[in-house]
Design a protein around this motif. Structure first.
Motif, PDB file in Angstrom:
ATOM      1  N   GLU A 115       0.825  -1.210   0.000  1.00  0.00           N
ATOM      2  CA  GLU A 115       0.000   0.000   0.000  1.00  0.00           C
ATOM      3  C   GLU A 115       0.858   1.258   0.000  1.00  0.00           C
ATOM      4  O   GLU A 115       0.487   2.275  -0.594  1.00  0.00           O
ATOM      5  CB  GLU A 115      -0.934  -0.006   1.212  1.00  0.00           C
ATOM      6  CG  GLU A 115      -1.974   1.095   1.203  1.00  0.00           C
ATOM      7  CD  GLU A 115      -3.014   0.906   0.115  1.00  0.00           C
ATOM      8  OE1 GLU A 115      -3.654   1.901  -0.254  1.00  0.00           O
ATOM      9  OE2 GLU A 115      -3.186  -0.227  -0.373  1.00  0.00           O
ATOM     10  N   MET A 174     -11.424  -4.406   3.941  1.00  0.00           N
ATOM     11  CA  MET A 174     -11.515  -3.022   3.464  1.00  0.00           C
ATOM     12  C   MET A 174     -10.469  -2.743   2.396  1.00  0.00           C
ATOM     13  O   MET A 174     -10.749  -2.101   1.377  1.00  0.00           O
ATOM     14  CB  MET A 174     -11.323  -2.055   4.635  1.00  0.00           C
ATOM     15  CG  MET A 174     -12.489  -1.990   5.601  1.00  0.00           C
ATOM     16  SD  MET A 174     -12.147  -0.899   7.010  1.00  0.00           S
ATOM     17  CE  MET A 174     -11.969   0.687   6.172  1.00  0.00           C
ATOM     18  N   ASN A 175      -9.259  -3.240   2.610  1.00  0.00           N
ATOM     19  CA  ASN A 175      -8.191  -3.019   1.640  1.00  0.00           C
ATOM     20  C   ASN A 175      -8.489  -3.696   0.308  1.00  0.00           C
ATOM     21  O   ASN A 175      -8.284  -3.113  -0.757  1.00  0.00           O
ATOM     22  CB  ASN A 175      -6.873  -3.536   2.220  1.00  0.00           C
ATOM     23  CG  ASN A 175      -5.708  -3.341   1.278  1.00  0.00           C
ATOM     24  OD1 ASN A 175      -5.142  -4.304   0.754  1.00  0.00           O
ATOM     25  ND2 ASN A 175      -5.316  -2.101   1.054  1.00  0.00           N
ATOM     26  N   ILE A 177     -11.471  -4.592  -0.959  1.00  0.00           N
ATOM     27  CA  ILE A 177     -12.613  -3.943  -1.623  1.00  0.00           C
ATOM     28  C   ILE A 177     -12.184  -2.613  -2.230  1.00  0.00           C
ATOM     29  O   ILE A 177     -12.542  -2.289  -3.374  1.00  0.00           O
ATOM     30  CB  ILE A 177     -13.765  -3.752  -0.625  1.00  0.00           C
ATOM     31  CG1 ILE A 177     -14.326  -5.109  -0.188  1.00  0.00           C
ATOM     32  CG2 ILE A 177     -14.869  -2.894  -1.225  1.00  0.00           C
ATOM     33  CD1 ILE A 177     -15.298  -5.036   0.968  1.00  0.00           C
ATOM     34  N   SER A 178     -11.410  -1.838  -1.486  1.00  0.00           N
ATOM     35  CA  SER A 178     -10.973  -0.530  -1.977  1.00  0.00           C
ATOM     36  C   SER A 178     -10.050  -0.663  -3.180  1.00  0.00           C
ATOM     37  O   SER A 178     -10.132   0.126  -4.122  1.00  0.00           O
ATOM     38  CB  SER A 178     -10.259   0.234  -0.862  1.00  0.00           C
ATOM     39  OG  SER A 178     -11.094   0.431   0.239  1.00  0.00           O
ATOM     40  N   PHE A 181     -12.263  -1.388  -6.315  1.00  0.00           N
ATOM     41  CA  PHE A 181     -13.010  -0.244  -6.831  1.00  0.00           C
ATOM     42  C   PHE A 181     -12.087   0.868  -7.333  1.00  0.00           C
ATOM     43  O   PHE A 181     -12.409   1.546  -8.311  1.00  0.00           O
ATOM     44  CB  PHE A 181     -13.964   0.295  -5.768  1.00  0.00           C
ATOM     45  CG  PHE A 181     -15.200  -0.525  -5.587  1.00  0.00           C
ATOM     46  CD1 PHE A 181     -16.173  -0.570  -6.569  1.00  0.00           C
ATOM     47  CD2 PHE A 181     -15.383  -1.277  -4.434  1.00  0.00           C
ATOM     48  CE1 PHE A 181     -17.311  -1.344  -6.414  1.00  0.00           C
ATOM     49  CE2 PHE A 181     -16.525  -2.052  -4.269  1.00  0.00           C
ATOM     50  CZ  PHE A 181     -17.495  -2.086  -5.260  1.00  0.00           C
ATOM     51  N   SER A 182     -10.934   1.057  -6.685  1.00  0.00           N
ATOM     52  CA  SER A 182     -10.027   2.117  -7.144  1.00  0.00           C
ATOM     53  C   SER A 182      -9.424   1.780  -8.502  1.00  0.00           C
ATOM     54  O   SER A 182      -9.119   2.679  -9.284  1.00  0.00           O
ATOM     55  CB  SER A 182      -8.912   2.338  -6.119  1.00  0.00           C
ATOM     56  OG  SER A 182      -8.080   1.204  -5.999  1.00  0.00           O
ATOM     57  N   PHE A 194     -11.199   6.075  -2.768  1.00  0.00           N
ATOM     58  CA  PHE A 194     -10.971   4.649  -2.525  1.00  0.00           C
ATOM     59  C   PHE A 194      -9.560   4.387  -2.002  1.00  0.00           C
ATOM     60  O   PHE A 194      -9.355   3.461  -1.206  1.00  0.00           O
ATOM     61  CB  PHE A 194     -11.228   3.844  -3.797  1.00  0.00           C
ATOM     62  CG  PHE A 194     -12.689   3.712  -4.130  1.00  0.00           C
ATOM     63  CD1 PHE A 194     -13.575   3.158  -3.233  1.00  0.00           C
ATOM     64  CD2 PHE A 194     -13.182   4.160  -5.346  1.00  0.00           C
ATOM     65  CE1 PHE A 194     -14.933   3.040  -3.522  1.00  0.00           C
ATOM     66  CE2 PHE A 194     -14.536   4.055  -5.658  1.00  0.00           C
ATOM     67  CZ  PHE A 194     -15.404   3.488  -4.745  1.00  0.00           C
ATOM     68  N   ARG A 195      -8.582   5.195  -2.416  1.00  0.00           N
ATOM     69  CA  ARG A 195      -7.243   5.036  -1.853  1.00  0.00           C
ATOM     70  C   ARG A 195      -7.219   5.468  -0.388  1.00  0.00           C
ATOM     71  O   ARG A 195      -6.518   4.879   0.443  1.00  0.00           O
ATOM     72  CB  ARG A 195      -6.211   5.830  -2.648  1.00  0.00           C
ATOM     73  CG  ARG A 195      -5.976   5.390  -4.078  1.00  0.00           C
ATOM     74  CD  ARG A 195      -5.991   3.914  -4.315  1.00  0.00           C
ATOM     75  NE  ARG A 195      -5.019   3.149  -3.558  1.00  0.00           N
ATOM     76  CZ  ARG A 195      -4.886   1.829  -3.641  1.00  0.00           C
ATOM     77  NH1 ARG A 195      -5.678   1.122  -4.415  1.00  0.00           N
ATOM     78  NH2 ARG A 195      -3.983   1.204  -2.928  1.00  0.00           N
ATOM     79  N   PHE A 197      -9.831   5.252   1.660  1.00  0.00           N
ATOM     80  CA  PHE A 197     -10.544   4.179   2.351  1.00  0.00           C
ATOM     81  C   PHE A 197      -9.639   2.958   2.519  1.00  0.00           C
ATOM     82  O   PHE A 197      -9.628   2.299   3.570  1.00  0.00           O
ATOM     83  CB  PHE A 197     -11.794   3.811   1.554  1.00  0.00           C
ATOM     84  CG  PHE A 197     -12.752   2.923   2.291  1.00  0.00           C
ATOM     85  CD1 PHE A 197     -13.499   3.400   3.355  1.00  0.00           C
ATOM     86  CD2 PHE A 197     -12.908   1.597   1.907  1.00  0.00           C
ATOM     87  CE1 PHE A 197     -14.377   2.571   4.030  1.00  0.00           C
ATOM     88  CE2 PHE A 197     -13.788   0.764   2.575  1.00  0.00           C
ATOM     89  CZ  PHE A 197     -14.531   1.260   3.643  1.00  0.00           C
ATOM     90  N   SER A 198      -8.849   2.668   1.489  1.00  0.00           N
ATOM     91  CA  SER A 198      -7.902   1.554   1.562  1.00  0.00           C
ATOM     92  C   SER A 198      -6.847   1.810   2.629  1.00  0.00           C
ATOM     93  O   SER A 198      -6.482   0.906   3.391  1.00  0.00           O
ATOM     94  CB  SER A 198      -7.226   1.348   0.201  1.00  0.00           C
ATOM     95  OG  SER A 198      -6.266   0.322   0.262  1.00  0.00           O
ATOM     96  N   GLY A 201      -8.168   1.276   6.077  1.00  0.00           N
ATOM     97  CA  GLY A 201      -8.249  -0.153   6.374  1.00  0.00           C
ATOM     98  C   GLY A 201      -6.895  -0.752   6.695  1.00  0.00           C
ATOM     99  O   GLY A 201      -6.653  -1.230   7.810  1.00  0.00           O
TER     100      GLY A 201
END
Length: 674
Positions: A115, A174-175, A177-178, A181-182, A194-195, A197-198, A201
């Motif tokens: 990440e 969460m990571n 899913i994000s 979508f990102s 989304f980044r 949100f990631s 997470g």
């Protein structure tokens, strides 16, 4: 006054108290595999060589700890539980269970590392794909650390109240899913969200992973194996760099649906970066909760079953299935928190119960955070906060400074090859070749054609264009300044209005302008970007190995202080960074030396705090780390191309200050985990 602790006894047989487990209760608890087995017939193979039996070593350790307790004025209930738990973990041994958990939690740590790298690696492509400005690029680089800062604080606190395993599963989900979508987000706003949100997470993974794993380790294994776990952070960086190099430059790996939806290869890379988190998520579904967390929350039945699972798994794998888990009594604290929550949530609607439980958890987490600054922990927390901040400020600041300096040197070399054309006059000419790194001053272009060409770093200044035709033009850093343009057609180009500065237009036509920004994979994806990241991660391997081997031998304090002070000395080599190769070499040296300090800091953080505050403290300190990373990367980047002195002095001062303070910390290598 009533004792806040109470005993929970498991009747496996007529056994003595926990202090004498394995004597009275073992005969009745023995499995069928031990029937008819005479222990006196067994001869320990090291006996003739004078090597003490492992059971004798354990007995000596327990006797030493018991003697230390009798010398002390008194032993608190918390310390007594810690001693009991340490004895149980010694009986469970270190084996298959810990190594399985090691891999699963290592993958979670690897996801955190990925990440940190993913945005930096996709930015050269994403900025073209989404037409990002310099401000937007800077925000995208910082938003991940901002999310990780909040995530560490939130999930670290919740892990001490809800559970290590449960919280880690949520942050990994969460990571994943994000990331999904990102990778499909077409607009900058959605990608940024989304980044963020990631980051929120995965930011919670580091505090939970170290707290979780440490509670399955006995004292003499803790420092070494927590240090080995740190190697997964290095592996995450190598994985991200290697896959970026293998995927992003491959333009054909993407697809598009018209002009509105583009899925280029850098988006494939974003998806691939979620694989470590997915693997860790699946692995955690088969792992149990930390028994130490369960004991702290008076869930002794569940804790006993998990400890038995650890014991049986390890000894079966070692070929000794006849060994029986003989614990008959564990002293556990009796807490009122869960009972209070259940009473408060027994009535009302589902939403009301959720609100009450959420508010109660928030209060408990904040109370736990404030307790870190109580009389007993205030000094340790303050010292650790400064050490985390100084280390992160220097490390992340220089991690940004190194690649930015390389880009600066590349830019200087590029500018040195600039071609200047003065007062050229070109009539009825067909430009069918690309123009790059050029400046045209006071030129005249009459009835010329510019067709199917690229313009990179081209500037037309005080020039005249008459009856010209521009078709299928792709441009990068190209501008027209103070030019006069007459009777000219721009067809299917990306020469937008903002690229004409103070220009005069007379009978000029723009037809079918290109939408969006173009991607040039050969130009925008210099292999050096991936090489610098790869080498920086690989360079920490020797430091990781050395710190793991010596963490329990020379102690955490000497590892942290020595590594930070040596790293401070290494920063002065940066004055010799006159070439790209030199910068890469100094980066590898700095990363290789400083990683030992990181390992020591993470080990001592879990050992300084009791189980009820361990993840909370780690989360708070890791949030301070991410704040320092944001400040360091922003400050150091602002001096690229201006001055080397200030970044070097800042990193030197921070590392020296943190290293000296680290020597003031208490040594924890021979202390049981509270």
């Amino acid at each position: 006054m009533a004792d806040p602790y109470h005993n929970n006894i498991y009747h496996q047989g007529d056994g003595d108290s926990y202090r004498t487990y394995g004597q009275g209760g073992q005969d009745n608890a023995a499995s069928d595999a031990t029937e008819g087995h005479d222990e006196e017939d067994q001869m320990y193979e090291g006996e003739y060589q004078g090597i003490p039996h492992p059971d004798e070593v354990k007995a000596a350790r327990r006797a030493a700890r018991a003697k230390a307790r009798t010398v002390a004025d008194g032993v608190s209930d918390q310390e007594e539980l810690a001693e009991q738990y340490e004895d149980i973990m010694e009986d469970c041994g270190h084996g298959k269970f810990q190594w399985t958990l090691f891999v699963v939690l290592g993958l979670a740590l690897m996801a955190d590392s990925v990440e940190c790298f993913v945005v930096a690696l996709v930015l050269p492509s994403a900025e073209k794909d989404m037409c990002l400005s310099h401000t937007e690029k800077g925000m995208l680089g910082l938003i991940v650390f901002l999310g990780m800062m909040f995530g560490a604080f939130i999930w670290g606190g919740l892990a001490d109240k809800v559970g290590r395993r449960k919280c880690l599963i949520i942050v990994l989900a969460m990571n994943c899913i994000s990331a999904f979508f990102s990778s499909f987000a077409q607009g900058y706003g959605f990608f940024l969200f989304f980044r963020l949100f990631s980051g929120i997470g995965i930011g919670g993974s580091v505090p939970i992973v170290y707290s979780y794993f440490s509670e399955f380790l006995q004292m003499d294994k803790r420092g070494e194996h927590l240090s080995w776990l740190c190697m997964f952070w290095m592996m995450g960086g190598i994985y991200a760099s290697f896959t970026a190099w293998g995927i992003i430059p491959r333009y054909g790996w993407g697809f598009s649906m018209g002009t509105e939806f583009q899925f280029h290869s850098w988006r494939v890379f974003v998806l691939v970066c979620a694989l470590p988190a997915i693997a860790a998520f699946v692995g955690l579904l088969f792992m149990p909760e930390s028994p130490r967390f369960l004991l702290e929350n008076a869930k002794h039945d569940e804790a006993w079953m998990i400890l038995k699972q650890v014991h049986d798994t390890n000894w079966r794998a070692k070929g000794e299935p006849e060994r029986v888990f003989t614990v008959t009594q564990i002293k556990t604290p009796k807490t009122q928190e869960d009972e209070f929550i259940e009473i408060q949530t027994a009535t009302g609607t589902a939403f009301q119960r959720w609100v009450v439980r959420t508010l109660t958890l928030t209060k408990l987490v904040m109370k736990n955070v404030l307790s870190l600054f109580g009389r007993d922990l205030r000094l340790a927390t303050l010292l650790m906060a400064i050490i985390w901040f100084t280390m992160a400020f220097s490390f992340y600041g220089l991690s940004v400074w190194f690649p930015d300096m390389i880009k600066h040197l590349q830019h200087e070399e590029y500018e040195s090859k600039l071609k200047v054309f003065h007062r050229e006059k070109v009539e009825q000419f067909h430009f069918n070749f690309s123009l790059e790194n050029q400046v045209h001053k006071e030129g005249e272009y009459i009835n010329d054609k510019f067709i199917n060409i690229e313009m990179k770093s081209v500037k037309f200044e005080d020039s005249l264009f008459v009856d010209c035709f521009f078709e299928n033009i792709r441009s990068t850093e190209t501008i027209f300044e103070n030019c006069t343009i007459r009777s000219t057609v721009f067809y299917d180009t990306d020469l937008y209005e903002e690229k004409f500065i103070d220009c005069t237009f007379e009978n000029v036509t723009f037809l079918h302008n290109k939408k969006g920004c173009h991607l040039d994979y050969e130009e925008e994806n210099d292999v050096l970007v991936y090489l610098v990241s790869f080498l920086g991660c690989l360079a920490v391997l020797p430091g990781n190995i050395i710190s793991a081997l010596f963490m329990d031998k020379i102690g955490r304090i000497k590892i942290i202080g020595g590594s930070m002070l040596i790293s401070a000395g290494c920063t002065f080599f940066l004055f010799l960074s006159f070439s790209q190769a030199a910068i890469i070499a100094w980066q590898c040296l700095f990363c290789g030396v400083s990683v030992a300090a990181w390992n020591g800091i993470q080990v001592i953080t879990v050992e300084l705090y009791p189980a009820s505050k361990r993840a909370t403290a780690f989360g708070v300190l890791n949030a301070i780390c991410k704040l320092a990373a944001i400040l360091g990367s922003s400050i150091f980047a602002s001096f690229v191309g201006i001055s080397k002195v200030i970044p070097i002095l800042l990193s030197f001062g921070a590392l020296v200050g943190g290293g000296v303070l680290a020597l003031k910390l208490p040594e924890t290598r021979k202390k049981v985990l509270l």
